[in-house]
Design a protein around this motif. Structure first.
Motif, PDB file in Angstrom:
ATOM      1  N   UNK A 185       0.787  -1.179  -0.058  1.00  0.00           N
ATOM      2  CA  UNK A 185       0.057  -0.077  -0.069  1.00  0.00           C
ATOM      3  C   UNK A 185       0.904   1.189  -0.060  1.00  0.00           C
ATOM      4  N   UNK A 186       0.758   2.200  -1.053  1.00  0.00           N
ATOM      5  CA  UNK A 186       1.480   3.468  -1.036  1.00  0.00           C
ATOM      6  C   UNK A 186       0.592   4.520   0.089  1.00  0.00           C
ATOM      7  N   UNK A 191       9.255  11.827   1.500  1.00  0.00           N
ATOM      8  CA  UNK A 191       8.688  11.564   2.768  1.00  0.00           C
ATOM      9  C   UNK A 191       7.692  10.405   2.551  1.00  0.00           C
ATOM     10  N   UNK A 192       7.501  10.037   1.380  1.00  0.00           N
ATOM     11  CA  UNK A 192       6.205   8.922   1.293  1.00  0.00           C
ATOM     12  C   UNK A 192       6.993   7.605   1.273  1.00  0.00           C
ATOM     13  N   UNK A 193       5.985   6.404   1.441  1.00  0.00           N
ATOM     14  CA  UNK A 193       6.702   5.207   1.620  1.00  0.00           C
ATOM     15  C   UNK A 193       5.508   3.989   1.066  1.00  0.00           C
ATOM     16  N   UNK A 194       6.082   2.907   1.103  1.00  0.00           N
ATOM     17  CA  UNK A 194       4.944   1.778   0.817  1.00  0.00           C
ATOM     18  C   UNK A 194       5.099   0.832   1.877  1.00  0.00           C
ATOM     19  N   UNK A 202       4.372  -3.471   8.037  1.00  0.00           N
ATOM     20  CA  UNK A 202       5.601  -2.726   8.262  1.00  0.00           C
ATOM     21  C   UNK A 202       6.207  -2.088   6.982  1.00  0.00           C
ATOM     22  N   UNK A 203       7.179  -1.104   6.979  1.00  0.00           N
ATOM     23  CA  UNK A 203       7.710  -0.417   5.736  1.00  0.00           C
ATOM     24  C   UNK A 203       8.447  -1.198   4.864  1.00  0.00           C
ATOM     25  N   UNK A 205      11.587   6.818   1.044  1.00  0.00           N
ATOM     26  CA  UNK A 205      12.207   7.980   0.209  1.00  0.00           C
ATOM     27  C   UNK A 205      11.423   7.883  -0.966  1.00  0.00           C
ATOM     28  N   UNK A 206      10.239   7.816  -1.059  1.00  0.00           N
ATOM     29  CA  UNK A 206       9.621   8.183  -2.209  1.00  0.00           C
ATOM     30  C   UNK A 206       8.983   9.569  -2.210  1.00  0.00           C
ATOM     31  N   UNK A 207       8.968  10.039  -3.440  1.00  0.00           N
ATOM     32  CA  UNK A 207       8.370  11.466  -3.507  1.00  0.00           C
ATOM     33  C   UNK A 207       7.034  11.561  -3.638  1.00  0.00           C
ATOM     34  N   UNK A 208       6.031  10.661  -4.232  1.00  0.00           N
ATOM     35  CA  UNK A 208       4.849  10.664  -4.046  1.00  0.00           C
ATOM     36  C   UNK A 208       4.095   9.346  -5.002  1.00  0.00           C
TER      37      UNK A 208
END
Length: 129
Positions: A13-14, A31-34, A50-51, A55-58
């Protein structure tokens, strides 16, 4: 919100950071993650979370294919692999880059076709006068 299942029934899930979409994409805040959700006991409910990648933009699209999670993360299309099967991506590869990233008309909608090729959409919003 974007999500994808793998062949084991795990759900990727993004997550956004909760910041303003346009400001976040323009600034490239990363600051986004999956997150990875797992049903450990087979009862149809996810108990573990869990992550998987950060370090994803969006992230604006996810698809799982043959052990790899592909993520539309403008300006990049990124492939994540978990070589040691610990539930955390340990290999990050930028497959393609250079997609527009100033608004939500950017890179979206990843899917693999019956021909085995990866398809994606690239929006180009028009200004209306």
């Amino acid at each position: 919100m974007f999500a994808a299942f793998d062949e084991r029934g795990r759900l990727f899930v993004a997550e956004s950071s909760g910041l303003d979409l346009y400001a976040e994409i323009t600034a490239g805040t990363r600051t986004c993650r999956v997150k990875l959700l797992e049903d450990k006991d087979g009862d149809g409910r996810f108990e573990a979370s869990h992550v998987f990648a950060d370090n994803l933009v969006f992230p604006m699209g996810l698809v799982w294919h043959h052990g790899t999670l592909f993520v539309a993360d403008p300006p990049d299309l990124v492939a994540f692999e978990d070589a040691d099967d610990d539930g955390r991506a340990d290999k990050r590869t930028v497959v393609l880059t250079g997609f527009g990233h100033t608004d939500n008309g950017s890179l979206h909608g990843l899917t693999f076709g019956p021909d085995g090729l990866l398809y994606l959409t690239m929006g180009s919003p028009m200004a209306i006068a």
